[in-house]
Design a protein around this motif. Structure first.
Motif, short mmCIF file in Angstrom:
data_model
loop_
_atom_site.label_atom_id
_atom_site.label_comp_id
_atom_site.label_asym_id
_atom_site.label_seq_id
_atom_site.Cartn_x
_atom_site.Cartn_y
_atom_site.Cartn_z
N SER A 3 12.39 -47.25 -17.20
CA SER A 3 11.02 -47.19 -16.67
C SER A 3 10.05 -48.11 -17.40
O SER A 3 8.98 -48.43 -16.88
N THR A 4 10.42 -48.56 -18.60
CA THR A 4 9.54 -49.45 -19.36
C THR A 4 10.22 -50.78 -19.70
O THR A 4 9.83 -51.46 -20.64
N THR A 5 11.25 -51.12 -18.92
CA THR A 5 12.04 -52.32 -19.19
C THR A 5 12.02 -53.29 -18.01
O THR A 5 12.11 -52.87 -16.85
N ALA A 6 11.91 -54.56 -18.30
CA ALA A 6 12.00 -55.62 -17.29
C ALA A 6 13.12 -56.58 -17.66
O ALA A 6 13.40 -56.79 -18.84
N SER A 7 13.75 -57.13 -16.66
CA SER A 7 14.81 -58.14 -16.85
C SER A 7 14.21 -59.50 -16.52
O SER A 7 13.55 -59.66 -15.48
N PHE A 8 14.47 -60.49 -17.36
CA PHE A 8 13.82 -61.80 -17.22
C PHE A 8 14.89 -62.89 -17.13
O PHE A 8 15.62 -63.14 -18.10
N ILE A 12 2.61 -62.35 -19.40
CA ILE A 12 2.35 -61.36 -20.44
C ILE A 12 1.37 -60.31 -19.93
O ILE A 12 1.56 -59.10 -20.12
N GLU A 13 0.34 -60.77 -19.24
CA GLU A 13 -0.64 -59.85 -18.68
C GLU A 13 -0.02 -58.96 -17.60
O GLU A 13 -0.30 -57.75 -17.53
N TRP A 14 0.82 -59.55 -16.77
CA TRP A 14 1.49 -58.81 -15.68
C TRP A 14 2.36 -57.70 -16.26
O TRP A 14 2.34 -56.57 -15.77
N LEU A 15 3.10 -58.00 -17.29
CA LEU A 15 3.96 -57.01 -17.93
C LEU A 15 3.13 -55.90 -18.59
O LEU A 15 3.47 -54.72 -18.50
N GLN A 35 2.89 -51.64 -18.08
CA GLN A 35 3.31 -50.87 -19.25
C GLN A 35 4.77 -51.11 -19.64
O GLN A 35 5.47 -50.21 -20.09
N ILE A 36 5.20 -52.36 -19.46
CA ILE A 36 6.53 -52.75 -19.88
C ILE A 36 6.54 -52.94 -21.40
O ILE A 36 5.66 -53.58 -21.96
N LYS A 37 7.55 -52.40 -22.04
CA LYS A 37 7.68 -52.50 -23.49
C LYS A 37 8.88 -53.34 -23.92
O LYS A 37 8.88 -53.90 -25.02
N THR A 38 9.91 -53.40 -23.05
CA THR A 38 11.17 -54.06 -23.41
C THR A 38 11.53 -55.10 -22.38
O THR A 38 11.40 -54.87 -21.17
N LEU A 39 11.99 -56.25 -22.84
CA LEU A 39 12.47 -57.32 -21.97
C LEU A 39 13.93 -57.61 -22.30
O LEU A 39 14.28 -57.76 -23.47
N ILE A 40 14.78 -57.66 -21.27
CA ILE A 40 16.15 -58.15 -21.42
C ILE A 40 16.17 -59.56 -20.85
O ILE A 40 15.86 -59.77 -19.67
N VAL A 41 16.53 -60.52 -21.69
CA VAL A 41 16.35 -61.93 -21.34
C VAL A 41 17.69 -62.67 -21.29
O VAL A 41 18.55 -62.49 -22.15
N GLY A 42 17.82 -63.51 -20.28
CA GLY A 42 18.93 -64.45 -20.19
C GLY A 42 18.45 -65.69 -19.46
O GLY A 42 17.33 -65.71 -18.94
N GLY A 43 19.26 -66.75 -19.44
CA GLY A 43 18.86 -67.94 -18.70
C GLY A 43 19.32 -69.23 -19.35
O GLY A 43 20.25 -69.25 -20.15
N LEU A 44 18.61 -70.30 -19.01
CA LEU A 44 18.98 -71.64 -19.45
C LEU A 44 17.76 -72.37 -20.02
O LEU A 44 16.68 -72.29 -19.47
N LEU A 49 10.49 -66.12 -28.15
CA LEU A 49 9.53 -66.15 -29.26
C LEU A 49 8.14 -65.79 -28.77
O LEU A 49 7.39 -65.06 -29.45
N GLN A 50 7.77 -66.28 -27.61
CA GLN A 50 6.46 -65.96 -27.04
C GLN A 50 6.33 -64.47 -26.76
O GLN A 50 5.30 -63.85 -27.04
N LEU A 51 7.38 -63.88 -26.19
CA LEU A 51 7.35 -62.45 -25.88
C LEU A 51 7.32 -61.61 -27.15
O LEU A 51 6.63 -60.58 -27.21
N CYS A 52 8.05 -62.03 -28.16
CA CYS A 52 8.03 -61.32 -29.44
C CYS A 52 6.63 -61.35 -30.04
O CYS A 52 6.12 -60.32 -30.53
N ARG A 53 6.00 -62.50 -30.01
CA ARG A 53 4.64 -62.61 -30.57
C ARG A 53 3.65 -61.76 -29.79
O ARG A 53 2.64 -61.32 -30.33
N ALA A 54 3.93 -61.54 -28.51
CA ALA A 54 3.05 -60.74 -27.67
C ALA A 54 3.27 -59.24 -27.88
O ALA A 54 2.55 -58.43 -27.28
N GLY A 55 4.26 -58.88 -28.69
CA GLY A 55 4.46 -57.49 -29.05
C GLY A 55 5.52 -56.74 -28.28
O GLY A 55 5.68 -55.52 -28.44
N PHE A 56 6.29 -57.43 -27.46
CA PHE A 56 7.36 -56.78 -26.71
C PHE A 56 8.64 -56.67 -27.54
O PHE A 56 8.90 -57.49 -28.42
N LYS A 57 9.42 -55.65 -27.25
CA LYS A 57 10.79 -55.59 -27.76
C LYS A 57 11.63 -56.49 -26.87
O LYS A 57 11.61 -56.35 -25.64
#
Length: 215
Positions: free
Chosen positions: A7-12, A140-143, A147-156, A167-175
């Motif tokens: 409920s508080t996680t987004a996939s990127f 960042i604002e959209w997330l 109320q998203i707290k966690t991002l699962i990230v993959g890509g190229l 790094l940008q997401l970490c600096r913005a305070g997300f897990k």
């Protein structure tokens, strides 16, 4: 196993475009870059939102290398928004701009982030339109609004756009959880350095989506 609150996680999905794969060998082909769709799809099952970013580059820009020996050399001239030269890639309207096979249509994502349209700017991360990180793409604002707290990230690729976005997401305070099986890198040495930098910033790295478990 890593416990995930869906409920508080987004996939990127960061820049999973054909221009970064062997499907477009004249652009910026990353080895096996076209083989990450299954893992990106798998990690999305652990999230309530799914995001994708894309390079939407113009056909002509000062950062485009016209010869092979120009690649990764500094951009000359008064262009504070640019760093080094790259081959033309992910140009709007071309095959390289499309998402890799196996992913949803870009219109089926909850959020599409388009970057790199300005010929005088060449961002890597998906959170800002510029290298100085002064012009937000809005992600960042959209997330935060959702109320998203966690991002699962993959890509190229792991060592450029994925690393910078993490790094940008970490600096913005997300897990931030980086799914290594859903990434591919330009080169082994820069991949190792990128992993270390992401870990130092507070990101967590997992081998693949089988390491995730819903609460």
């Amino acid at each position: 196993m890593m416990k995930i609150d869906k409920s508080t996680t987004a996939s990127f999905d960061v820049d999973p475009q054909r221009g970064f794969t062997p499907l477009c060998p004249a652009e910026l082909p990353v080895k096996e870059g076209d083989q990450i769709a299954d893992e990106l799809n798998a990690q999305a099952h652990f999230a309530c939102y799914r995001l994708v970013s894309k390079d939407n580059h113009p056909a002509n820009a000062p950062w485009i290398a016209n010869q092979a020996d120009e690649i990764m050399t500094p951009v000359s001239g008064d262009y504070p928004g640019l760093d080094i030269k790259w081959p033309a890639h992910c140009v709007v309207g071309t095959e390289g701009n499309k998402l890799i096979p196996g992913l949803p249509d870009q219109g089926d994502y909850d959020l599409l982030i388009e970057k790199g349209q300005d010929p005088l700017k060449h961002p890597y991360g998906a959170c800002y339109h510029d290298l100085a990180e002064s012009e937000s793409t809005g992600v960042i604002e959209w997330l935060g609004e959702r109320q998203i707290k966690t991002l699962i990230v993959g890509g190229l690729a792991t060592d450029y756009c994925v690393k910078t976005t993490v790094l940008q997401l970490c600096r913005a305070g997300f897990k931030v959880i980086v799914n290594l099986a859903a990434c591919r890198a330009v080169a082994p040495e820069t991949c190792i350095a990128a992993r270390e930098e992401m870990l130092s910033a507070g990101a967590q790295l997992i081998a693949d989506s089988s390491k995730l478990e819903l609460l």
